[in-house]
Scaffold this active site. Structure first.
Site, PDB file in Angstrom:
ATOM      1  CG  ASP A  75      -1.843  -1.166   1.341  1.00 53.60           C
ATOM      2  OD1 ASP A  75      -2.689  -1.531   0.212  1.00 53.60           O
ATOM      3  OD2 ASP A  75      -2.382  -1.039   2.473  1.00 53.60           O
ATOM      4  CG  HIS A  79      -4.471   2.625  -0.642  1.00 50.98           C
ATOM      5  ND1 HIS A  79      -5.756   1.966  -1.553  1.00 50.98           N
ATOM      6  CD2 HIS A  79      -4.604   1.794   0.642  1.00 50.98           C
ATOM      7  CE1 HIS A  79      -6.059   0.859  -1.280  1.00 50.98           C
ATOM      8  NE2 HIS A  79      -5.644   1.019   0.129  1.00 50.98           N
ATOM      9  CG  HIS A 207      -5.554   0.880   5.064  1.00 49.14           C
ATOM     10  ND1 HIS A 207      -5.925   0.173   6.179  1.00 49.14           N
ATOM     11  CD2 HIS A 207      -5.020  -0.173   4.105  1.00 49.14           C
ATOM     12  CE1 HIS A 207      -5.950  -1.622   5.324  1.00 49.14           C
ATOM     13  NE2 HIS A 207      -5.775  -0.300   3.890  1.00 49.14           N
TER      14      HIS A 207
HETATM   15 MN    MN Z   1      -4.255  -2.819   0.277  1.00 45.63          MN
END
Ligand code: MN
Length: 257
Positions: A75, A79, A207
């Protein structure tokens, strides 16, 4: 010159072992399944162009169909919304991709609790035993989940309440991303966040915080059990997809015997 000769000699004589951390990439590689109304990635697929036949009498080759976030993959900061002004996968500095790696093993805790989340206290305890997290390096989060990787249903482990797989608490994700010098976090699960992380605050905190801090994620790793807690070197090789948000990657570790 001497440094590389020493390294190559050690590899040749198996004093340094190369451990493949990559999941095989095929049509049965598990992929993330998002609920409605979100769009999903396609599974990996080979499409044959020719195989020593009329379309290509002497050669065999395929087109590949894949998402960026399929199988063992990176990632990039771009992203996530929090990292949208950050680097794409082609821009990642190679120095972050050839780096020290440490392994934090919670597989014993996850065995009885698939929703286990890592807390700051677990990392602090690991640091007391193993020393500080490596500056510019990777924290590889071993949960034992790679044992499920050949069975998509077991790997995603979803029921009517959503997926259940281990991850990192929001507080710990923020701390790791913002208060350590890690380059990234590597996991064995389908994504870097816990299965239930859609309900965390913020949602998908690994994330949100890692990519927002310009750091990377690395998923669907295997064979972390073969690495020492400290002292390994990781090599992460995503494709340089221009503008890409991530890429399938070959990932391996160099380990001193
Ligand atoms: Mn991913």
């Amino acid at each position: 010159m001497a440094l590389l000769q020493d390294l190559l000699g050690a590899i040749r004589e198996s004093r340094i072992e190369i451990v493949d951390l990559t999941a095989p990439l095929s049509a049965s590689t598990p992929v993330l399944r998002l609920p409605e109304p979100f769009a999903n990635t396609i599974p990996f697929q080979l499409e044959e162009i020719s195989r020593y036949d009329e379309p290509g009498p002497f050669w065999y080759w395929n087109n590949i169909h894949t998402g960026e976030h399929t199988g063992t993959h990176v990632d990039a900061p771009k992203h996530w919304a929090s990292g949208q002004d950050g680097l794409d996968v082609a821009q990642l500095p190679l120095r972050a991709l050839v780096a020290p790696a440490v392994v934090l093993d919670v597989s014993g805790k996850v065995a009885g609790n698939p929703d286990f989340v890592l807390e700051i206290e677990h990392v602090r305890k690991w640091e007391q035993a193993n020393g500080p997290l490596p500056a510019g390096g990777w924290l590889l989060y071993r949960t034992g989940w790679d044992e499920r990787s050949s069975d998509e249903a077991a790997f995603l482990n979803a029921d009517e309440t959503g997926p259940h797989s281990p991850g990192v608490s929001a507080e710990c994700a923020r701390w790791l991303a913002e208060e350590t010098e890690l380059a990234g976090l590597g996991v064995e699960t389908v994504g870097t966040d816990a299965g239930a992380a859609h309900s965390f605050t913020p949602a998908f905190p690994v994330h949100n915080y890692f990519l927002g801090a310009g750091k990377c994620g690395l998923t669907q790793l295997q064979n972390l059990a073969q690495l020492p807690a400290t002292g390994a070197m990781i090599v992460v090789s995503p494709l340089p997809i221009v503008g890409g948000s991530g890429s399938p990657a070959r990932v391996y570790a160099l380990v001193e015997k």
